[in-house]
Design a protein around this motif. Structure first.
Motif, PDB file in Angstrom:
ATOM      1  N   PRO A   1     -46.315  -2.176  -6.689  1.00  0.00           N
ATOM      2  CA  PRO A   1     -45.577  -3.290  -5.942  1.00  0.00           C
ATOM      3  C   PRO A   1     -44.444  -2.465  -5.056  1.00  0.00           C
ATOM      4  N   LEU A   2     -43.723  -1.647  -5.669  1.00  0.00           N
ATOM      5  CA  LEU A   2     -42.472  -1.086  -4.786  1.00  0.00           C
ATOM      6  C   LEU A   2     -43.247  -0.396  -3.571  1.00  0.00           C
ATOM      7  N   CYS A   3     -44.402   0.068  -3.465  1.00  0.00           N
ATOM      8  CA  CYS A   3     -44.931   0.651  -2.308  1.00  0.00           C
ATOM      9  C   CYS A   3     -45.015  -0.430  -1.371  1.00  0.00           C
ATOM     10  N   GLN A   4     -45.637  -1.596  -1.678  1.00  0.00           N
ATOM     11  CA  GLN A   4     -45.900  -2.714  -0.799  1.00  0.00           C
ATOM     12  C   GLN A   4     -44.493  -3.303  -0.277  1.00  0.00           C
ATOM     13  N   LYS A   5     -43.492  -3.187  -1.075  1.00  0.00           N
ATOM     14  CA  LYS A   5     -42.078  -3.896  -0.638  1.00  0.00           C
ATOM     15  C   LYS A   5     -41.298  -2.967   0.211  1.00  0.00           C
ATOM     16  N   THR A   6     -41.387  -1.460  -0.074  1.00  0.00           N
ATOM     17  CA  THR A   6     -41.167  -0.731   0.876  1.00  0.00           C
ATOM     18  C   THR A   6     -41.896  -0.857   2.482  1.00  0.00           C
ATOM     19  N   LYS A   7     -43.114  -1.051   2.439  1.00  0.00           N
ATOM     20  CA  LYS A   7     -43.731  -1.142   4.079  1.00  0.00           C
ATOM     21  C   LYS A   7     -43.192  -2.476   4.317  1.00  0.00           C
ATOM     22  N   VAL A   8     -42.864  -3.534   3.660  1.00  0.00           N
ATOM     23  CA  VAL A   8     -42.568  -4.744   4.145  1.00  0.00           C
ATOM     24  C   VAL A   8     -41.034  -4.560   4.697  1.00  0.00           C
ATOM     25  N   LEU A   9     -40.337  -3.939   3.984  1.00  0.00           N
ATOM     26  CA  LEU A   9     -38.927  -3.512   4.549  1.00  0.00           C
ATOM     27  C   LEU A   9     -38.794  -2.561   5.714  1.00  0.00           C
ATOM     28  N   LEU A  10     -39.681  -1.706   5.874  1.00  0.00           N
ATOM     29  CA  LEU A  10     -39.643  -0.884   6.984  1.00  0.00           C
ATOM     30  C   LEU A  10     -40.170  -1.566   8.157  1.00  0.00           C
ATOM     31  N   ARG A  11     -41.124  -2.478   7.975  1.00  0.00           N
ATOM     32  CA  ARG A  11     -41.669  -3.258   9.076  1.00  0.00           C
ATOM     33  C   ARG A  11     -40.673  -4.377   9.715  1.00  0.00           C
ATOM     34  N   LYS A  12     -39.865  -5.170   8.690  1.00  0.00           N
ATOM     35  CA  LYS A  12     -38.983  -5.885   8.969  1.00  0.00           C
ATOM     36  C   LYS A  12     -37.783  -5.107   9.602  1.00  0.00           C
ATOM     37  N   TRP A  13     -37.414  -4.075   9.314  1.00  0.00           N
ATOM     38  CA  TRP A  13     -36.080  -3.200   9.814  1.00  0.00           C
ATOM     39  C   TRP A  13     -36.957  -2.473  11.483  1.00  0.00           C
ATOM     40  N   GLN A  14     -38.238  -2.871  11.635  1.00  0.00           N
ATOM     41  CA  GLN A  14     -38.855  -2.252  12.975  1.00  0.00           C
ATOM     42  C   GLN A  14     -38.817  -0.654  12.807  1.00  0.00           C
ATOM     43  N   VAL A  15     -38.886   0.024  11.711  1.00  0.00           N
ATOM     44  CA  VAL A  15     -39.125   1.333  11.734  1.00  0.00           C
ATOM     45  C   VAL A  15     -40.509   1.812  11.534  1.00  0.00           C
ATOM     46  N   PRO A  16     -41.044   2.276  12.524  1.00  0.00           N
ATOM     47  CA  PRO A  16     -42.482   2.779  12.420  1.00  0.00           C
ATOM     48  C   PRO A  16     -42.778   3.750  11.506  1.00  0.00           C
ATOM     49  N   PHE A  17     -43.851   3.711  10.685  1.00  0.00           N
ATOM     50  CA  PHE A  17     -44.209   4.668   9.558  1.00  0.00           C
ATOM     51  C   PHE A  17     -45.860   4.811   9.421  1.00  0.00           C
ATOM     52  N   ASP A  18     -46.133   5.896   8.781  1.00  0.00           N
ATOM     53  CA  ASP A  18     -47.535   6.249   8.377  1.00  0.00           C
ATOM     54  C   ASP A  18     -47.458   6.023   7.087  1.00  0.00           C
ATOM     55  N   GLU A  19     -48.609   5.367   6.497  1.00  0.00           N
ATOM     56  CA  GLU A  19     -48.992   5.242   5.017  1.00  0.00           C
ATOM     57  C   GLU A  19     -49.578   6.298   4.746  1.00  0.00           C
ATOM     58  N   VAL A  20     -49.613   6.983   3.627  1.00  0.00           N
ATOM     59  CA  VAL A  20     -50.503   7.978   3.078  1.00  0.00           C
ATOM     60  C   VAL A  20     -50.826   7.304   1.708  1.00  0.00           C
ATOM     61  N   ARG A  21     -52.065   7.041   1.483  1.00  0.00           N
ATOM     62  CA  ARG A  21     -52.488   6.383   0.222  1.00  0.00           C
ATOM     63  C   ARG A  21     -52.978   7.659  -0.620  1.00  0.00           C
ATOM     64  N   ILE A  22     -52.304   8.144  -1.722  1.00  0.00           N
ATOM     65  CA  ILE A  22     -52.648   9.329  -2.516  1.00  0.00           C
ATOM     66  C   ILE A  22     -53.627   8.982  -3.666  1.00  0.00           C
ATOM     67  N   ASP A  23     -53.939   7.696  -3.602  1.00  0.00           N
ATOM     68  CA  ASP A  23     -54.850   7.244  -4.812  1.00  0.00           C
ATOM     69  C   ASP A  23     -56.317   7.415  -3.890  1.00  0.00           C
ATOM     70  N   LEU A  24     -56.514   7.391  -2.771  1.00  0.00           N
ATOM     71  CA  LEU A  24     -57.751   7.413  -2.117  1.00  0.00           C
ATOM     72  C   LEU A  24     -58.294   8.917  -1.672  1.00  0.00           C
ATOM     73  N   ASP A  25     -57.144   9.574  -1.578  1.00  0.00           N
ATOM     74  CA  ASP A  25     -57.541  10.930  -0.896  1.00  0.00           C
ATOM     75  C   ASP A  25     -57.027  12.158  -1.597  1.00  0.00           C
ATOM     76  N   LYS A  26     -57.890  13.194  -2.004  1.00  0.00           N
ATOM     77  CA  LYS A  26     -57.435  14.336  -2.828  1.00  0.00           C
ATOM     78  C   LYS A  26     -56.429  15.005  -2.143  1.00  0.00           C
ATOM     79  N   SER A  27     -56.824  15.310  -0.780  1.00  0.00           N
ATOM     80  CA  SER A  27     -55.886  16.246   0.233  1.00  0.00           C
ATOM     81  C   SER A  27     -54.555  15.431   0.454  1.00  0.00           C
ATOM     82  N   ALA A  28     -54.645  14.180   0.662  1.00  0.00           N
ATOM     83  CA  ALA A  28     -53.327  13.504   0.610  1.00  0.00           C
ATOM     84  C   ALA A  28     -52.293  13.871  -0.665  1.00  0.00           C
ATOM     85  N   LEU A  29     -53.027  13.808  -1.942  1.00  0.00           N
ATOM     86  CA  LEU A  29     -52.396  13.976  -3.106  1.00  0.00           C
ATOM     87  C   LEU A  29     -51.775  15.200  -3.217  1.00  0.00           C
ATOM     88  N   ARG A  30     -52.818  16.138  -2.692  1.00  0.00           N
ATOM     89  CA  ARG A  30     -51.996  17.939  -2.557  1.00  0.00           C
ATOM     90  C   ARG A  30     -50.876  17.781  -1.544  1.00  0.00           C
TER      91      ARG A  30
END
Length: 88
Positions: free
Chosen positions: A13-42
Motif C-alpha cells: 500500500p505504501l508503494c501505491q501511495k508513493t506513486k500517487v504522491l509523485l504523480r500529484k507532485w508531477q515528479v516523473p519516475f520509473d517503477e521497478v517491481r522487485i516481486d516480478l523480476d529477479k534481476s530487479a531484486l538484485r
C-alpha cells in the motif's frame, strides 16, 4: 529516463501511495517491481544496501529511503528540481 526510481511490489500500500504522491507532485519516475523480476531484486539489493522494506526511492542513483523520507524531502523543498518541465 526519469531521475527517480521507486522500487516496490504490487501488494504494498505504501508503494501505491508513493506513486500517487509523485504523480500529484508531477515528479516523473520509473517503477521497478522487485516481486516480478529477479534481476530487479538484485539491483534493488545493490542500490539500497540490502534494504528490507519497500518502497525504496532512489534519486539520481542515491537511495533516500522510503515513503516517510520522500515526504520529508518534499516538505523541505528537495524535490523542486525534479518537477516535470524543470531541468536540474
Amino acid at each position: 529516463m526519469a531521475r527517480v526510481k521507486v522500487y516496490g511490489t504490487g501488494v504494498c500500500p505504501l508503494c501505491q501511495k508513493t506513486k500517487v504522491l509523485l504523480r500529484k507532485w508531477q515528479v516523473p519516475f520509473d517503477e521497478v517491481r522487485i516481486d516480478l523480476d529477479k534481476s530487479a531484486l538484485r539491483e534493488f539489493a545493490e542500490v539500497t544496501n540490502n534494504a528490507r522494506t519497500v518502497p525504496q526511492i532512489v534519486i539520481d542513483g542515491r537511495c533516500i529511503g522510503g515513503f516517510t523520507e520522500l515526504t520529508e524531502l518534499h516538505m523541505e523543498g528537495g524535490l523542486d528540481g525534479l518537477i516535470e518541465g524543470e531541468t536540474g
